[in-house]
Scaffold this motif. Sequence first.
Motif, PDB file in Angstrom:
ATOM      1  N   THR A 161      -0.655   2.321   1.271  1.00 23.03           N
ATOM      2  CA  THR A 161      -0.781   0.952   0.745  1.00 23.03           C
ATOM      3  C   THR A 161       0.563   0.421   0.258  1.00 23.03           C
ATOM      4  O   THR A 161       0.622  -0.553  -0.489  1.00 23.03           O
ATOM      5  CB  THR A 161      -1.801   0.921  -0.406  1.00 23.03           C
ATOM      6  N   THR A 162       1.647   1.059   0.667  1.00 19.17           N
ATOM      7  CA  THR A 162       2.974   0.594   0.251  1.00 19.17           C
ATOM      8  C   THR A 162       3.305  -0.730   0.927  1.00 19.17           C
ATOM      9  O   THR A 162       2.679  -1.129   1.907  1.00 19.17           O
ATOM     10  CB  THR A 162       4.047   1.632   0.614  1.00 19.17           C
ATOM     11  N   TYR A 163       4.337  -1.378   0.373  1.00 17.16           N
ATOM     12  CA  TYR A 163       4.748  -2.673   0.933  1.00 17.16           C
ATOM     13  C   TYR A 163       6.230  -2.869   0.625  1.00 17.16           C
ATOM     14  O   TYR A 163       6.694  -2.533  -0.476  1.00 17.16           O
ATOM     15  CB  TYR A 163       3.929  -3.817   0.325  1.00 17.16           C
ATOM     16  N   ASP A 164       6.932  -3.403   1.577  1.00 17.89           N
ATOM     17  CA  ASP A 164       8.368  -3.621   1.406  1.00 17.89           C
ATOM     18  C   ASP A 164       8.650  -4.384   0.123  1.00 17.89           C
ATOM     19  O   ASP A 164       8.112  -5.472  -0.096  1.00 17.89           O
ATOM     20  CB  ASP A 164       8.923  -4.393   2.605  1.00 17.89           C
ATOM     21  N   ILE A 165       9.528  -3.818  -0.719  1.00 16.62           N
ATOM     22  CA  ILE A 165       9.722  -4.387  -2.045  1.00 16.62           C
ATOM     23  C   ILE A 165      10.359  -5.771  -1.996  1.00 16.62           C
ATOM     24  O   ILE A 165      10.043  -6.649  -2.810  1.00 16.62           O
ATOM     25  CB  ILE A 165      10.556  -3.423  -2.927  1.00 16.62           C
ATOM     26  N   LYS A 166      11.234  -5.998  -1.035  1.00 13.91           N
ATOM     27  CA  LYS A 166      11.868  -7.300  -0.933  1.00 13.91           C
ATOM     28  C   LYS A 166      10.845  -8.370  -0.560  1.00 13.91           C
ATOM     29  O   LYS A 166      10.806  -9.458  -1.167  1.00 13.91           O
ATOM     30  CB  LYS A 166      12.990  -7.254   0.092  1.00 13.91           C
ATOM     31  N   GLN A 167      10.012  -8.056   0.427  1.00 10.13           N
ATOM     32  CA  GLN A 167       8.976  -9.019   0.824  1.00 10.13           C
ATOM     33  C   GLN A 167       7.945  -9.201  -0.283  1.00 10.13           C
ATOM     34  O   GLN A 167       7.454 -10.314  -0.507  1.00 10.13           O
ATOM     35  CB  GLN A 167       8.295  -8.540   2.102  1.00 10.13           C
ATOM     36  N   LEU A 194       4.305  -0.771  -7.389  1.00  8.52           N
ATOM     37  CA  LEU A 194       3.459  -1.464  -6.416  1.00  8.52           C
ATOM     38  C   LEU A 194       3.963  -1.232  -5.000  1.00  8.52           C
ATOM     39  O   LEU A 194       3.189  -0.948  -4.082  1.00  8.52           O
ATOM     40  CB  LEU A 194       3.421  -2.968  -6.707  1.00  8.52           C
ATOM     41  N   ALA A 195       5.259  -1.358  -4.819  1.00  6.07           N
ATOM     42  CA  ALA A 195       5.824  -1.283  -3.474  1.00  6.07           C
ATOM     43  C   ALA A 195       5.756   0.126  -2.901  1.00  6.07           C
ATOM     44  O   ALA A 195       5.534   0.290  -1.692  1.00  6.07           O
ATOM     45  CB  ALA A 195       7.276  -1.768  -3.500  1.00  6.07           C
ATOM     46  N   GLU A 196       5.907   1.139  -3.732  1.00  4.07           N
ATOM     47  CA  GLU A 196       6.093   2.493  -3.218  1.00  4.07           C
ATOM     48  C   GLU A 196       4.969   3.457  -3.564  1.00  4.07           C
ATOM     49  O   GLU A 196       4.934   4.582  -3.051  1.00  4.07           O
ATOM     50  CB  GLU A 196       7.409   3.052  -3.752  1.00  4.07           C
ATOM     51  N   GLY A 197       4.054   3.054  -4.417  1.00  2.00           N
ATOM     52  CA  GLY A 197       3.045   4.008  -4.889  1.00  2.00           C
ATOM     53  C   GLY A 197       1.815   4.069  -4.012  1.00  2.00           C
ATOM     54  O   GLY A 197       1.794   3.613  -2.868  1.00  2.00           O
ATOM     55  N   GLN A 198       0.763   4.635  -4.582  1.00  2.00           N
ATOM     56  CA  GLN A 198      -0.527   4.725  -3.912  1.00  2.00           C
ATOM     57  C   GLN A 198      -1.600   4.835  -4.981  1.00  2.00           C
ATOM     58  O   GLN A 198      -1.313   5.114  -6.149  1.00  2.00           O
ATOM     59  CB  GLN A 198      -0.596   5.959  -3.006  1.00  2.00           C
ATOM     60  N   PHE A 199      -2.847   4.612  -4.584  1.00  2.00           N
ATOM     61  CA  PHE A 199      -3.933   4.747  -5.549  1.00  2.00           C
ATOM     62  C   PHE A 199      -4.196   6.222  -5.816  1.00  2.00           C
ATOM     63  O   PHE A 199      -4.252   7.033  -4.888  1.00  2.00           O
ATOM     64  CB  PHE A 199      -5.215   4.083  -5.046  1.00  2.00           C
TER      65      PHE A 199
END
Length: 939
Positions: free
Chosen positions: A551-557, A798-803
Motif C-alpha cells: 500500500t506504499t505510494y511515492d512520497i513526492k506524488q 504513509l508513503a513507505e509503511g504498511q498496515f
Amino acid sequence: MNSYSLDYIDDLYVQYLRDPSNVSESWRQYFEQFLVAPPRTTTRIRQPVGGGGSADPISGSLSPSGNHRHGSSGDESTDQALWMSRVQDRVNQLVREYRVRGHLVAQLDPLDMFHPDTPELSPQLYGLSDQDLTRPLDSSALENVTGSTLNVILTKLQNTYCRSIGAQFMHIDNRNIRDWLQRRMETSQNRLELSHQVQRRIYARLADASIFEEFVRRKFVGAKTFSLEGAETLIPLLDLALEKAGQHQVKEVVMGMAHRGRLNVMANILKKRAMNIFWSFDDPSPELSRGGGDVRYHLGYSSDWITAAGATIHISLCFNPSHLEFVNTVAMGRCRCKQDHRHDETRQEAMTFLIHGDAAFAGEGVVQETLNLSELEGYRTGGTLHIVINNQVGFTTEPKQGRSSTYATDVAKMLQIPIFHVNGEDPEAVAQVVSVAMDFRKEFHRDAVIDLYAYRRWGHNEGDEPRFTQPLMYAKIDRRASVREQYLHRLLELGKITAEEAEEIQKERTEKLENEFEASKNEPFFPDTQSLAANWADYFGGPEPHEVTDTTYDIKQLSQLLDSVTRLPDGFAANKKLKRPLALRREMAEGTRPLDWASAEAAAFATLLVQGHSIRMTGQDCQRGTFSQRHAVLHNTKTGETYTPLAHLREDQASIELYNSPLSEAGVLGFEYGYSLDRPNGLVAWEAQFGDFWNCAQVIVDQFIASAEDKWSRLSGLVMLLPHGFEGQGPEHCSARMERFLAMSAEDNIQVVQPTTPAQYFHCLRRQVIRKWRKPLVMLTPKSLLRHPLVVSSLEELAEGQFQKILADDQVDLKDCQRLLMCSGKIYYDLFERRRDREIDDVGIIRIEQLYPLRYEEIAREIDGLPKGAEIFWVQDEPTNMGAWSYIKLKYGDQLAANYKLSLVSRDESASPSTGSMAAHKMEQAELLEASFADLKGR
C-alpha cells in the motif's frame, strides 16, 4: 370568493334549505335570486302529496303537474342555460370525487369481502336528480371526459375508476403529472385493447404459474414452497413489465422479493431449471451445505430475458432473508451501481422491481426509508416499480389488526407517485396498470406502485391451517376457481382461444415439468451456484491471505495530492474558520508537520482516485464529518455552491461521490451494501454519525453483511466507519458495540479493525481496495483522537509503511517486562501517558489493531521474548460484558494462559455501555489506569 369556497357555499345552502333564518339576509337574497328551490321552514323533508311532484333544488325542471316552479323562465333553452350555469361547479366537484375516491368502490377484492360506503359519489349529494343525469350537458370544461349527458360522463368515470382498477393519484401536487395520469386513464377508460397474441400470452403465463405450483405440491407433499396460488397473476404481470421495460430500452432489472412465489418467479421469469429447484427439495448432498447455505425460497438467481421484440434484459433476483422488506434498498443500491457502471446519467438503462407483501409493506419501517430514498440525489435510480402481492392477511393477522390505514400501500402516498389497486383476477386490468405504471416511470423517472389484490390459497405455508383464524375468508377461497380457469372461460367465450389450444398449453407445461422431475432423480447432482459476474472475476473470498499487500505510494506524488485537496478555485469564498485547517494541511503535505487523522484519510482517498478506484461514501453529515474533521465538500459562503477538492485532482482520475444521507441507518446501509455487490474495484463506505447507530441497521449486518458469503457465496468490500470511544459523553454514543461484531465473526467473514494512528488508517483503507480479497470491513474510528497531539503520523509512514495487525511496543524491551498490557483503540494513549508520566519501564503495551481475522501465531510473534510467567492484562474501556474481552478470552485465552497469567482490566459489567456523568467517567477511567499498573514487583 373562489373555487375553494364551494364547500362553504354548499354548507350555507343546506342551512338555507332547512330554514332561511339560519343564514344572513344577504345570503337569503342571493339564494332567492339565483336558486330555484323554495326554502323549507323546517328540517323535516316533506314528501309530495296527491299527484303533485317536486323539482330538484338545482335543476329548475318542471313539476309533473306542468306548473313552473320558482326560478323557471318558462323557456326551455333559457332554462337549460340557467341549469348549466348553476350546475357546472357541482358536476365538476362530482367528477373530481370520482378521481379522488372512485377507488373506494372499485371491484378490487376477488373475494368480495368488503363494501365501503361512499356517499361522496352519489349525484344526489350534489343536488342532482335522476332527471339531471339525462339532460344534455356541455362537457367541454371537463378535461378528458366527454359525453352528451351527465349519465354518460359518470358511466365513463365509473369504468375508469370503479371497475377492476382503483387509482390513487390526486394526492400528487404536480398538476402536469395528475393531468398526464387522467388523460392516460380516462381516454381509454382504464382498459387496454389487447390483441389475440397478448391475451394468449397472458393465459400461457397464468398456466406456467398455476401448473408449476400444482406440480410441486403434488410431487413434494407437505414441503414448504410459499405457494403463489391465489396470486398467480404476478407472473403475467412481471412478464408484461419486462416486455415494457424492453420497449423503454432498459438493459438490466434488479429484483427484490420475499419468499412468497419466489420459486415460481425463479422458474417462470428467471428460467431457472426446474430440475435444480426439485433438487433443493430432495437435498441429495447435505455435506455440501454443512454449516452454510440457505433455504430454497431465500436464494437469488440471475439470467437474461429475451423480449418478444428481441431485446435482452439481464435480470438479477437478489438473495433475501426472512426479514422481508430489508432487501428493498439492497436491490436499489445494486441498481444504482449498475447505472453508474453504464455511465447512465438519466438512470433509465437499469431499474428495480420490488415485490412486497401487503402486511410487510404497511408494517415495516424500512419501507418508508426505501420510499424516502427514491428522489434523493445520492440514491435516485430513476423510478422503482413496486408490486404488492396483497393477500389481505399477514400470516394470521387481518388488515384491521395490522394497519391503521385504508390500504396497505398508503405509506406510498408520501411520494408524488400513483398507486394502482387492481383485482388480481382480472389479468387484462393488470395489463393496463402495468402499461400505465411503466410508462409513468419512463415519463417522470419516479416510482409507481401496483397493489395486486389476491389471496393465499394454502395459508402462510403449505403446513399451515388458515381456517383456524380466517374461516370466512377460506370458505370463499375453497369455492373459488383459479384465475387461470376464470380467464380461460372468458377467452373461450370471446373466441380468443380454443379448448384444444388451452389443453395443448397445459400438456406442454406438465410434460416439461415431468421431464425435469425425472432428470432430478436420474442425473448426478451438482450445486446450482452461479459464478460471480465478470467484474468479480479477479476477486475472491475465503480465508484471509497471508501475503502482505503493498500500500506504499511515492512520497513526492503523495505530497502533491495532499496539497491539491487544500486548493480552492479562484474566487471561492470558503468559511473563514477553514483557513487555518487548510494551511495546516499544506504544512502536512510539505512534510513539516505530521499528519492528523482527517489528512491521512484525504491522502488515502486521493491516492485511490488517481489509481483509478472510484469512491462512494455516504452517511449522516459525512461531507463535513460529524466532528468537523473531514470538510470534504466545501460551501461557498456567498453563493452556496459546493466544491469537492477530491473531485479535481487530475482529469483522468476516478469518480468520487460523497452524500449526506437522510436520517436513516437500515435503509441507507442496505443501499450501500447493495452498491458494493456490483462495485468490487472501488471503495464503498458508510459512516455512522456515531458508532452505535448501526444498531438501527442490525438486520442488514446480521442477515446480509456478516453472512452473505456463507449463505449465498456473495462477496462485498463494504466499509463501515463507526466512531467509537469512551469520552464521558454518556452511554448512547460511546460504543460501536464491537462485541456484537466479534460474536458474529467466523470463517473469515468480516474484518474488524480499530486503527490507532493516521498511517494505520491510511494503509487499511488502501489495502481494502488494492488487495483482491474482498470482505466487509468494520472499522472503529476515533472521536477525541481525531485531534489528539499523539495521534499523528509522518508523511514517510504513509508513503513507505504498511498496515500492521498488531502494533508492538517500541518504547520498552519485552524481555525486561514483568507485565504486558494488551489493548485496542483509544485506551492505548491513556495507558501510554500514564506509563510515561510515572516513568515505568517494565510494563509493555501492544495494540491489537485488527481484532478479526487474527491468528494466535500473529499474537505469539509479537509477544515473543516476554518472560514466561509474566502477567498479561487485557485492558479495555468497555464494561466486562462488552468490548473485545469475551472474544479474546474465548479465542486466545487458553493459549495465552499456558505461559502467562491472563487477567482483565475493565469497567464492571453493565446493562448500558457507560455512565452519563463526566465526573463518574473520569473516576472510572482513573481506576482502570490504576489497576493496569498496580502491584508491580519492586514498586
